[in-house]
Design a protein around this motif. Sequence first.
Motif, PDB file in Angstrom:
ATOM      1  N   VAL A 142     -71.537  -5.455  24.340  1.00 37.38           N
ATOM      2  CA  VAL A 142     -70.815  -4.244  23.939  1.00 37.38           C
ATOM      3  C   VAL A 142     -71.247  -3.018  24.743  1.00 37.38           C
ATOM      4  CG1 VAL A 142     -70.355  -2.653  22.030  1.00 37.38           C
ATOM      5  CG2 VAL A 142     -70.396  -5.119  21.611  1.00 37.38           C
ATOM      6  N   ILE A 143     -72.522  -2.630  24.634  1.00 37.28           N
ATOM      7  CA  ILE A 143     -72.979  -1.380  25.254  1.00 37.28           C
ATOM      8  C   ILE A 143     -73.030  -1.493  26.774  1.00 37.28           C
ATOM      9  CG2 ILE A 143     -74.890   0.263  25.434  1.00 37.28           C
ATOM     10  CD1 ILE A 143     -75.539  -0.303  22.519  1.00 37.28           C
ATOM     11  N   PHE A 144     -73.750  -2.491  27.295  1.00 41.22           N
ATOM     12  CA  PHE A 144     -73.806  -2.658  28.748  1.00 41.22           C
ATOM     13  C   PHE A 144     -72.421  -2.937  29.313  1.00 41.22           C
ATOM     14  CE2 PHE A 144     -73.809  -5.668  32.286  1.00 41.22           C
ATOM     15  CZ  PHE A 144     -74.407  -4.898  33.263  1.00 41.22           C
ATOM     16  N   ASN A 152     -71.903   1.713  38.000  1.00 43.71           N
ATOM     17  CA  ASN A 152     -72.392   0.534  38.708  1.00 43.71           C
ATOM     18  C   ASN A 152     -73.440  -0.191  37.862  1.00 43.71           C
ATOM     19  OD1 ASN A 152     -74.995   1.714  39.108  1.00 43.71           O
ATOM     20  ND2 ASN A 152     -74.229   2.823  40.882  1.00 43.71           N
ATOM     21  N   PHE A 153     -73.896  -1.336  38.355  1.00 46.31           N
ATOM     22  CA  PHE A 153     -74.809  -2.165  37.575  1.00 46.31           C
ATOM     23  C   PHE A 153     -76.108  -1.439  37.241  1.00 46.31           C
ATOM     24  CE2 PHE A 153     -78.547  -4.971  37.722  1.00 46.31           C
ATOM     25  CZ  PHE A 153     -78.316  -5.686  36.565  1.00 46.31           C
ATOM     26  N   TRP A 154     -76.670  -0.714  38.201  1.00 49.21           N
ATOM     27  CA  TRP A 154     -77.961  -0.066  37.991  1.00 49.21           C
ATOM     28  C   TRP A 154     -77.898   0.972  36.885  1.00 49.21           C
ATOM     29  CZ3 TRP A 154     -82.463  -1.716  39.975  1.00 49.21           C
ATOM     30  CH2 TRP A 154     -82.396  -2.626  41.019  1.00 49.21           C
ATOM     31  N   ILE A 155     -76.890   1.812  36.925  1.00 46.37           N
ATOM     32  CA  ILE A 155     -76.762   2.844  35.898  1.00 46.37           C
ATOM     33  C   ILE A 155     -76.500   2.217  34.535  1.00 46.37           C
ATOM     34  CG2 ILE A 155     -75.370   4.807  35.100  1.00 46.37           C
ATOM     35  CD1 ILE A 155     -74.916   5.540  38.016  1.00 46.37           C
ATOM     36  N   ALA A 156     -75.538   1.289  34.484  1.00 40.91           N
ATOM     37  CA  ALA A 156     -75.209   0.636  33.218  1.00 40.91           C
ATOM     38  C   ALA A 156     -76.401  -0.149  32.678  1.00 40.91           C
ATOM     39  CB  ALA A 156     -74.015  -0.294  33.408  1.00 40.91           C
ATOM     40  N   GLY A 157     -77.118  -0.852  33.580  1.00 45.10           N
ATOM     41  CA  GLY A 157     -78.266  -1.642  33.163  1.00 45.10           C
ATOM     42  C   GLY A 157     -79.404  -0.798  32.630  1.00 45.10           C
ATOM     43  N   ILE A 158     -79.711   0.290  33.331  1.00 46.76           N
ATOM     44  CA  ILE A 158     -80.821   1.151  32.905  1.00 46.76           C
ATOM     45  C   ILE A 158     -80.488   1.866  31.597  1.00 46.76           C
ATOM     46  CG2 ILE A 158     -82.118   3.232  33.489  1.00 46.76           C
ATOM     47  CD1 ILE A 158     -81.998   2.316  36.417  1.00 46.76           C
ATOM     48  N   LEU A 159     -79.276   2.421  31.494  1.00 46.17           N
ATOM     49  CA  LEU A 159     -78.901   3.148  30.281  1.00 46.17           C
ATOM     50  C   LEU A 159     -78.901   2.226  29.059  1.00 46.17           C
ATOM     51  CD1 LEU A 159     -75.992   5.481  31.497  1.00 46.17           C
ATOM     52  CD2 LEU A 159     -78.323   6.122  30.884  1.00 46.17           C
ATOM     53  N   SER A 160     -78.273   1.069  29.182  1.00 44.21           N
ATOM     54  CA  SER A 160     -78.223   0.142  28.040  1.00 44.21           C
ATOM     55  C   SER A 160     -79.612  -0.395  27.699  1.00 44.21           C
ATOM     56  CB  SER A 160     -77.263  -1.020  28.343  1.00 44.21           C
ATOM     57  OG  SER A 160     -77.707  -1.770  29.470  1.00 44.21           O
ATOM     58  N   SER A 161     -80.449  -0.586  28.708  1.00 40.66           N
ATOM     59  CA  SER A 161     -81.804  -1.097  28.471  1.00 40.66           C
ATOM     60  C   SER A 161     -82.687  -0.042  27.812  1.00 40.66           C
ATOM     61  CB  SER A 161     -82.432  -1.562  29.790  1.00 40.66           C
ATOM     62  OG  SER A 161     -81.692  -2.625  30.346  1.00 40.66           O
ATOM     63  N   LEU A 162     -82.481   1.208  28.152  1.00 37.81           N
ATOM     64  CA  LEU A 162     -83.225   2.292  27.496  1.00 37.81           C
ATOM     65  C   LEU A 162     -82.851   2.389  26.021  1.00 37.81           C
ATOM     66  CD1 LEU A 162     -83.162   5.111  30.207  1.00 37.81           C
ATOM     67  CD2 LEU A 162     -85.203   3.982  29.279  1.00 37.81           C
ATOM     68  N   THR A 178     -87.532  -1.906  28.343  1.00 39.43           N
ATOM     69  CA  THR A 178     -86.475  -1.561  29.297  1.00 39.43           C
ATOM     70  C   THR A 178     -86.368  -2.619  30.390  1.00 39.43           C
ATOM     71  OG1 THR A 178     -86.819   0.808  28.902  1.00 39.43           O
ATOM     72  CG2 THR A 178     -85.640   0.192  30.906  1.00 39.43           C
ATOM     73  N   ALA A 179     -87.509  -3.074  30.887  1.00 40.18           N
ATOM     74  CA  ALA A 179     -87.519  -4.108  31.926  1.00 40.18           C
ATOM     75  C   ALA A 179     -86.908  -5.408  31.411  1.00 40.18           C
ATOM     76  CB  ALA A 179     -88.949  -4.353  32.403  1.00 40.18           C
ATOM     77  N   MET A 180     -87.225  -5.763  30.183  1.00 43.09           N
ATOM     78  CA  MET A 180     -86.658  -6.968  29.587  1.00 43.09           C
ATOM     79  C   MET A 180     -85.141  -6.832  29.432  1.00 43.09           C
ATOM     80  SD  MET A 180     -89.530  -7.760  26.662  1.00 43.09           S
ATOM     81  CE  MET A 180     -88.625  -9.162  26.001  1.00 43.09           C
ATOM     82  N   GLY A 181     -84.706  -5.684  28.934  1.00 45.36           N
ATOM     83  CA  GLY A 181     -83.278  -5.449  28.758  1.00 45.36           C
ATOM     84  C   GLY A 181     -82.522  -5.505  30.071  1.00 45.36           C
ATOM     85  N   PHE A 182     -83.137  -4.973  31.107  1.00 43.40           N
ATOM     86  CA  PHE A 182     -82.503  -4.980  32.433  1.00 43.40           C
ATOM     87  C   PHE A 182     -82.361  -6.408  32.952  1.00 43.40           C
ATOM     88  CE2 PHE A 182     -82.098  -4.243  36.982  1.00 43.40           C
ATOM     89  CZ  PHE A 182     -81.242  -3.154  37.015  1.00 43.40           C
ATOM     90  N   ALA A 183     -83.377  -7.234  32.711  1.00 39.45           N
ATOM     91  CA  ALA A 183     -83.319  -8.635  33.142  1.00 39.45           C
ATOM     92  C   ALA A 183     -82.217  -9.384  32.390  1.00 39.45           C
ATOM     93  CB  ALA A 183     -84.672  -9.310  32.914  1.00 39.45           C
ATOM     94  N   PHE A 184     -82.101  -9.134  31.103  1.00 38.37           N
ATOM     95  CA  PHE A 184     -81.032  -9.767  30.323  1.00 38.37           C
ATOM     96  C   PHE A 184     -79.657  -9.322  30.821  1.00 38.37           C
ATOM     97  CE2 PHE A 184     -84.274 -10.042  26.742  1.00 38.37           C
ATOM     98  CZ  PHE A 184     -84.431 -11.418  26.865  1.00 38.37           C
ATOM     99  N   ALA A 185     -79.542  -8.046  31.169  1.00 36.77           N
ATOM    100  CA  ALA A 185     -78.277  -7.529  31.691  1.00 36.77           C
ATOM    101  C   ALA A 185     -77.916  -8.225  33.004  1.00 36.77           C
ATOM    102  CB  ALA A 185     -78.362  -6.019  31.894  1.00 36.77           C
ATOM    103  N   TYR A 186     -78.912  -8.463  33.845  1.00 35.13           N
ATOM    104  CA  TYR A 186     -78.660  -9.151  35.111  1.00 35.13           C
ATOM    105  C   TYR A 186     -78.153 -10.573  34.864  1.00 35.13           C
ATOM    106  CZ  TYR A 186     -79.324 -11.500  39.544  1.00 35.13           C
ATOM    107  OH  TYR A 186     -79.107 -12.254  40.678  1.00 35.13           O
ATOM    108  N   LEU A 187     -78.751 -11.260  33.908  1.00 38.58           N
ATOM    109  CA  LEU A 187     -78.315 -12.618  33.588  1.00 38.58           C
ATOM    110  C   LEU A 187     -76.855 -12.627  33.133  1.00 38.58           C
ATOM    111  CD1 LEU A 187     -81.424 -14.009  31.653  1.00 38.58           C
ATOM    112  CD2 LEU A 187     -80.718 -14.561  33.982  1.00 38.58           C
ATOM    113  N   TYR A 188     -76.495 -11.615  32.354  1.00 41.64           N
ATOM    114  CA  TYR A 188     -75.111 -11.531  31.868  1.00 41.64           C
ATOM    115  C   TYR A 188     -74.141 -11.290  33.018  1.00 41.64           C
ATOM    116  CZ  TYR A 188     -71.071  -9.824  29.234  1.00 41.64           C
ATOM    117  OH  TYR A 188     -69.812  -9.641  28.732  1.00 41.64           O
ATOM    118  N   VAL A 189     -74.480 -10.361  33.909  1.00 45.97           N
ATOM    119  CA  VAL A 189     -73.608 -10.060  35.047  1.00 45.97           C
ATOM    120  C   VAL A 189     -73.545 -11.239  36.008  1.00 45.97           C
ATOM    121  CG1 VAL A 189     -73.404  -8.636  37.123  1.00 45.97           C
ATOM    122  CG2 VAL A 189     -73.838  -7.567  34.928  1.00 45.97           C
TER     123      VAL A 189
END
Length: 241
Positions: A142-144, A152-162, A178-189
């Motif tokens: 939903v959020i990411f 872009n991925f970096w902005i969306a990943g960092i904001l949603s992970s924060l 935040t690092a964990m959330g960013f890794a999960f976001a990468y897996l999704y993308v």
Amino acid sequence: MNKRYWWILITYVLAQLSIIPGQFLLHWLGVDTDQILGMWSIISFTLGLLVILLLLRKDMNERHLVRDRSSRGEAFRWIIIGVFMVFAAQYAAALIEMYVFGIEPGSENTAQIVEYAKAFPAFLIVVSIIGPILEEIVFRLVIFGSLYKRFNFWIAGILSSLIFAAVHMDFTHLLIYTAMGFAFAYLYVRTKRIIVPIIAHVSINLFVSLVQVIFADRIAEWLEQLEEIQQQTSLIIGGLL
């Protein structure tokens, strides 16, 4: 963000906040104080997950329409890779916290969860399964996903992970979450399958639960025995020399 996604966010927030009236209800029913949070978490998060899955019926029915979606075999490989990736991200963030910011390892949030689980072992179902599923749907799908449509991925990943990190209410270790959330976001993308970060997240939480709750006492005994063996070995070697 479509209306269904807003309802998913509202459902998740209500599940979180329901502990306030829920604890009074369970206390009135005579439930032991130490078990109230764990018991109500199972009730509220289970109901929340059911409602959210109903809201996601359209997404699940249309998932085959997603372009460049990973095959099942590739998704399975990324689940395995993802588990190690998230652990690596967590470890790297912990090292940065320790050596750059002087933050000692150990999370109060995790310690509290362990205490709740010891008081009410069924709470581990929320920690290991229901919680990760909800978090991946809310913070990645939903959020990411909504942010990724605009940025872009970096902005969306960092904001949603924060946001993901802040919700855990452990601001001392904000970088780790935040690092964990960013890794999960990468897996999704990377796979375009929300099931990939879900299973990776469940696997990690399940592993931590087994280590810190289920087998914690046995592991402590093994470490004590290993320390005794090392001491005895040192004495024998010292005597020979």
